[in-house]
Design a protein around this motif. Structure first.
Motif, PDB file in Angstrom:
ATOM      1  N   THR A 132       0.814  -1.215   0.000  1.00  0.00           N
ATOM      2  CA  THR A 132       0.000   0.000   0.000  1.00  0.00           C
ATOM      3  C   THR A 132       0.847   1.265   0.000  1.00  0.00           C
ATOM      4  OG1 THR A 132      -1.927  -1.045   1.022  1.00  0.00           O
ATOM      5  CG2 THR A 132      -1.708   1.325   1.330  1.00  0.00           C
ATOM      6  N   VAL A 133       1.873   1.293   0.837  1.00  0.00           N
ATOM      7  CA  VAL A 133       2.746   2.466   0.922  1.00  0.00           C
ATOM      8  C   VAL A 133       4.113   2.191   0.284  1.00  0.00           C
ATOM      9  CG1 VAL A 133       3.790   4.153   2.508  1.00  0.00           C
ATOM     10  CG2 VAL A 133       1.548   3.180   3.021  1.00  0.00           C
ATOM     11  N   GLY A 134       4.507   0.931   0.207  1.00  0.00           N
ATOM     12  CA  GLY A 134       5.834   0.596  -0.313  1.00  0.00           C
ATOM     13  C   GLY A 134       6.920   0.746   0.726  1.00  0.00           C
ATOM     14  N   LYS A 135       6.539   0.674   2.017  1.00  0.00           N
ATOM     15  CA  LYS A 135       7.481   0.951   3.094  1.00  0.00           C
ATOM     16  C   LYS A 135       7.885  -0.295   3.873  1.00  0.00           C
ATOM     17  CE  LYS A 135       6.086   3.140   6.959  1.00  0.00           C
ATOM     18  NZ  LYS A 135       6.600   2.427   8.171  1.00  0.00           N
ATOM     19  N   ASP A 136       6.901  -1.058   4.350  1.00  0.00           N
ATOM     20  CA  ASP A 136       7.172  -2.141   5.292  1.00  0.00           C
ATOM     21  C   ASP A 136       7.243  -3.511   4.610  1.00  0.00           C
ATOM     22  OD1 ASP A 136       7.150  -0.255   7.435  1.00  0.00           O
ATOM     23  OD2 ASP A 136       4.966  -0.280   7.346  1.00  0.00           O
ATOM     24  N   ARG A 137       6.136  -3.991   4.086  1.00  0.00           N
ATOM     25  CA  ARG A 137       6.161  -5.284   3.395  1.00  0.00           C
ATOM     26  C   ARG A 137       7.100  -5.245   2.199  1.00  0.00           C
ATOM     27  NH1 ARG A 137      -0.331  -5.435   3.259  1.00  0.00           N
ATOM     28  NH2 ARG A 137       0.130  -3.194   3.219  1.00  0.00           N
ATOM     29  N   THR A 138       6.962  -4.204   1.401  1.00  0.00           N
ATOM     30  CA  THR A 138       7.868  -4.042   0.254  1.00  0.00           C
ATOM     31  C   THR A 138       9.289  -3.822   0.733  1.00  0.00           C
ATOM     32  OG1 THR A 138       6.088  -3.132  -1.113  1.00  0.00           O
ATOM     33  CG2 THR A 138       8.344  -2.641  -1.786  1.00  0.00           C
ATOM     34  N   GLY A 139       9.454  -2.985   1.750  1.00  0.00           N
ATOM     35  CA  GLY A 139      10.793  -2.685   2.247  1.00  0.00           C
ATOM     36  C   GLY A 139      11.522  -3.904   2.741  1.00  0.00           C
ATOM     37  N   VAL A 140      10.836  -4.771   3.503  1.00  0.00           N
ATOM     38  CA  VAL A 140      11.477  -5.964   4.050  1.00  0.00           C
ATOM     39  C   VAL A 140      11.800  -6.980   2.957  1.00  0.00           C
ATOM     40  CG1 VAL A 140      11.107  -7.987   5.531  1.00  0.00           C
ATOM     41  CG2 VAL A 140      10.531  -5.698   6.364  1.00  0.00           C
ATOM     42  N   THR A 141      10.848  -7.255   2.075  1.00  0.00           N
ATOM     43  CA  THR A 141      11.092  -8.285   1.056  1.00  0.00           C
ATOM     44  C   THR A 141      12.150  -7.840   0.054  1.00  0.00           C
ATOM     45  OG1 THR A 141       9.154  -7.487  -0.166  1.00  0.00           O
ATOM     46  CG2 THR A 141       8.850  -9.411   1.224  1.00  0.00           C
ATOM     47  N   VAL A 142      12.109  -6.587  -0.355  1.00  0.00           N
ATOM     48  CA  VAL A 142      13.123  -6.105  -1.291  1.00  0.00           C
ATOM     49  C   VAL A 142      14.488  -6.090  -0.617  1.00  0.00           C
ATOM     50  CG1 VAL A 142      13.931  -4.076  -2.577  1.00  0.00           C
ATOM     51  CG2 VAL A 142      11.554  -4.817  -2.778  1.00  0.00           C
ATOM     52  N   ALA A 143      14.540  -5.697   0.647  1.00  0.00           N
ATOM     53  CA  ALA A 143      15.818  -5.682   1.369  1.00  0.00           C
ATOM     54  C   ALA A 143      16.414  -7.084   1.452  1.00  0.00           C
ATOM     55  CB  ALA A 143      15.626  -5.100   2.766  1.00  0.00           C
ATOM     56  N   ILE A 144      15.599  -8.067   1.762  1.00  0.00           N
ATOM     57  CA  ILE A 144      16.104  -9.442   1.861  1.00  0.00           C
ATOM     58  C   ILE A 144      16.550  -9.944   0.499  1.00  0.00           C
ATOM     59  CG2 ILE A 144      15.384 -11.828   2.286  1.00  0.00           C
ATOM     60  CD1 ILE A 144      13.834 -10.800   4.697  1.00  0.00           C
ATOM     61  N   ALA A 145      15.781  -9.621  -0.546  1.00  0.00           N
ATOM     62  CA  ALA A 145      16.187 -10.035  -1.898  1.00  0.00           C
ATOM     63  C   ALA A 145      17.518  -9.407  -2.282  1.00  0.00           C
ATOM     64  CB  ALA A 145      15.105  -9.646  -2.908  1.00  0.00           C
ATOM     65  N   LEU A 146      17.671  -8.113  -2.018  1.00  0.00           N
ATOM     66  CA  LEU A 146      18.914  -7.427  -2.363  1.00  0.00           C
ATOM     67  C   LEU A 146      20.089  -7.970  -1.560  1.00  0.00           C
ATOM     68  CD1 LEU A 146      17.643  -3.724  -2.587  1.00  0.00           C
ATOM     69  CD2 LEU A 146      18.246  -5.226  -4.497  1.00  0.00           C
ATOM     70  N   ALA A 147      19.884  -8.162  -0.255  1.00  0.00           N
ATOM     71  CA  ALA A 147      20.962  -8.693   0.582  1.00  0.00           C
ATOM     72  C   ALA A 147      21.366 -10.090   0.133  1.00  0.00           C
ATOM     73  CB  ALA A 147      20.523  -8.706   2.044  1.00  0.00           C
ATOM     74  N   ALA A 148      20.392 -10.918  -0.219  1.00  0.00           N
ATOM     75  CA  ALA A 148      20.689 -12.277  -0.674  1.00  0.00           C
ATOM     76  C   ALA A 148      21.432 -12.282  -1.999  1.00  0.00           C
ATOM     77  CB  ALA A 148      19.392 -13.075  -0.799  1.00  0.00           C
ATOM     78  N   ALA A 149      21.208 -11.241  -2.811  1.00  0.00           N
ATOM     79  CA  ALA A 149      21.890 -11.139  -4.103  1.00  0.00           C
ATOM     80  C   ALA A 149      23.301 -10.600  -3.973  1.00  0.00           C
ATOM     81  CB  ALA A 149      21.077 -10.254  -5.049  1.00  0.00           C
ATOM     82  N   GLY A 150      23.672 -10.133  -2.782  1.00  0.00           N
ATOM     83  CA  GLY A 150      25.028  -9.634  -2.564  1.00  0.00           C
ATOM     84  C   GLY A 150      25.178  -8.137  -2.590  1.00  0.00           C
ATOM     85  N   VAL A 151      24.059  -7.407  -2.498  1.00  0.00           N
ATOM     86  CA  VAL A 151      24.134  -5.941  -2.463  1.00  0.00           C
ATOM     87  C   VAL A 151      24.721  -5.504  -1.124  1.00  0.00           C
ATOM     88  CG1 VAL A 151      22.775  -3.801  -2.538  1.00  0.00           C
ATOM     89  CG2 VAL A 151      22.188  -5.717  -4.045  1.00  0.00           C
ATOM     90  N   ASP A 152      25.548  -4.486  -1.166  1.00  0.00           N
ATOM     91  CA  ASP A 152      26.166  -3.934   0.038  1.00  0.00           C
ATOM     92  C   ASP A 152      25.100  -3.597   1.068  1.00  0.00           C
ATOM     93  OD1 ASP A 152      28.630  -2.483   1.294  1.00  0.00           O
ATOM     94  OD2 ASP A 152      26.992  -1.011   1.346  1.00  0.00           O
ATOM     95  N   GLU A 153      25.306  -4.043   2.316  1.00  0.00           N
ATOM     96  CA  GLU A 153      24.261  -3.901   3.326  1.00  0.00           C
ATOM     97  C   GLU A 153      23.880  -2.453   3.579  1.00  0.00           C
ATOM     98  OE1 GLU A 153      23.914  -4.952   7.989  1.00  0.00           O
ATOM     99  OE2 GLU A 153      24.062  -6.682   6.645  1.00  0.00           O
ATOM    100  N   GLU A 154      24.825  -1.554   3.609  1.00  0.00           N
ATOM    101  CA  GLU A 154      24.478  -0.156   3.841  1.00  0.00           C
ATOM    102  C   GLU A 154      23.686   0.439   2.688  1.00  0.00           C
ATOM    103  OE1 GLU A 154      24.604   1.907   6.576  1.00  0.00           O
ATOM    104  OE2 GLU A 154      24.889  -0.078   7.450  1.00  0.00           O
ATOM    105  N   ALA A 155      23.904  -0.075   1.478  1.00  0.00           N
ATOM    106  CA  ALA A 155      23.107   0.367   0.332  1.00  0.00           C
ATOM    107  C   ALA A 155      21.678  -0.157   0.443  1.00  0.00           C
ATOM    108  CB  ALA A 155      23.747  -0.103  -0.971  1.00  0.00           C
ATOM    109  N   VAL A 156      21.525  -1.373   0.942  1.00  0.00           N
ATOM    110  CA  VAL A 156      20.194  -1.929   1.185  1.00  0.00           C
ATOM    111  C   VAL A 156      19.461  -1.085   2.223  1.00  0.00           C
ATOM    112  CG1 VAL A 156      18.913  -3.938   2.035  1.00  0.00           C
ATOM    113  CG2 VAL A 156      20.947  -4.275   0.600  1.00  0.00           C
ATOM    114  N   VAL A 157      20.155  -0.747   3.293  1.00  0.00           N
ATOM    115  CA  VAL A 157      19.569   0.073   4.359  1.00  0.00           C
ATOM    116  C   VAL A 157      19.165   1.444   3.817  1.00  0.00           C
ATOM    117  CG1 VAL A 157      20.061   1.254   6.533  1.00  0.00           C
ATOM    118  CG2 VAL A 157      20.766  -1.129   6.221  1.00  0.00           C
TER     119      VAL A 157
END
Length: 238
Positions: free
Chosen positions: A132-157
């Motif tokens: 709905t906002v793109g903040k919480d559900r989207t934020g968590v799932t995209v963050a986990i996908a990016l982190a799992a793909a090897g994106v720099d953690e501070e960039a994910v944050v």
């Protein structure tokens, strides 16, 4: 340098998750998008979104949210529904949970659905993930996908934290006033409705790492296959 955000009339918090530093390179532009609800897109916005060539739109909203704010008809054929909360969105305001608590509940209680989202991202691109906002559900799932793909953690944050700057003040004021009338005395209401603090996402990723070893291991432990993880990395990182 992050990818340029597309212009889509009526879109909420829409952006391209490209250009983030990662192991071996950067995230590709024009592959993974994230946003809030698409319900307010006008005809121009629909046409602008269609020009992105989306192969899949992953909608994380619950049934009642979709019924209240449906995806515009021309986009419906691309939608994959993955409702992410076990309870209603309203229940988090009623329970007055913190963002940290809500994200932990999401990671623990909806792990298989988080895997479904990541599988959808890896399966076909360009792909848009939204709630709905793109903040919480989207934020968590995209963050986990990016982190799992090897994106720099501070960039994910930083990508997660960016949401707060993209929510209009008038929207925040109206939403907080409405929710406060429904849940008087709630301590975490404003955080839940309007904020995306970097320390919250940093803490979540650290918790996943401490308990599972990595975001990739979290996904593997809940059903993502090794070849799907390879496909995720290949699709997102250049």
């Amino acid at each position: 340098m992050t990818a340029a955000d597309p212009t889509v009339s009526g879109a909420v918090n829409l952006r391209d998750v490209g250009g983030l530093p990662a192991a071996g390179g950067f995230t590709r532009g024009g592959v993974l998008y994230r946003s809030g609800s698409l319900a307010q897109l006008d005809a121009t916005g629909v046409a602008q979104l269609e020009r992105l060539g989306l192969q899949r739109i992953i909608d994380l909203r619950a049934d009642d949210e979709v019924a209240h704010a449906p995806t515009p008809g021309p986009l419906a054929s691309a939608v994959q529904r993955v409702p992410l909360f076990l309870g209603s969105v309203a229940s988090f305001f009623e329970q007055d949970v913190s963002l940290d608590e809500m994200y932990r509940m999401l990671v623990d209680g909806s792990a298989e659905r988080v895997v479904d989202v990541v599988r959808g991202i890896a399966g076909s691109q360009p792909v848009l993930v939204h709630c709905t906002v793109g903040k919480d559900r989207t934020g968590v799932t995209v963050a986990i996908a990016l982190a799992a793909a090897g994106v720099d953690e501070e960039a994910v944050v930083a990508d997660y934290a960016r949401t707060e700057s993209l929510l209009p003040e008038w929207r925040n004021r109206r939403v907080v006033e409405r929710l406060a009338s429904m849940h008087p005395g709630a301590r975490h209401l404003e955080d839940l409705a309007t904020r995306s603090p970097a320390p919250v996402m940093r803490s979540l990723l650290a918790d996943v790492r401490n308990r599972y070893g990595s975001a990739a291991s979290y996904l593997r432990d809940h059903g993502l296959e090794a070849d799907e993880l390879v496909a995720l990395r290949a699709s997102l990182i250049r």
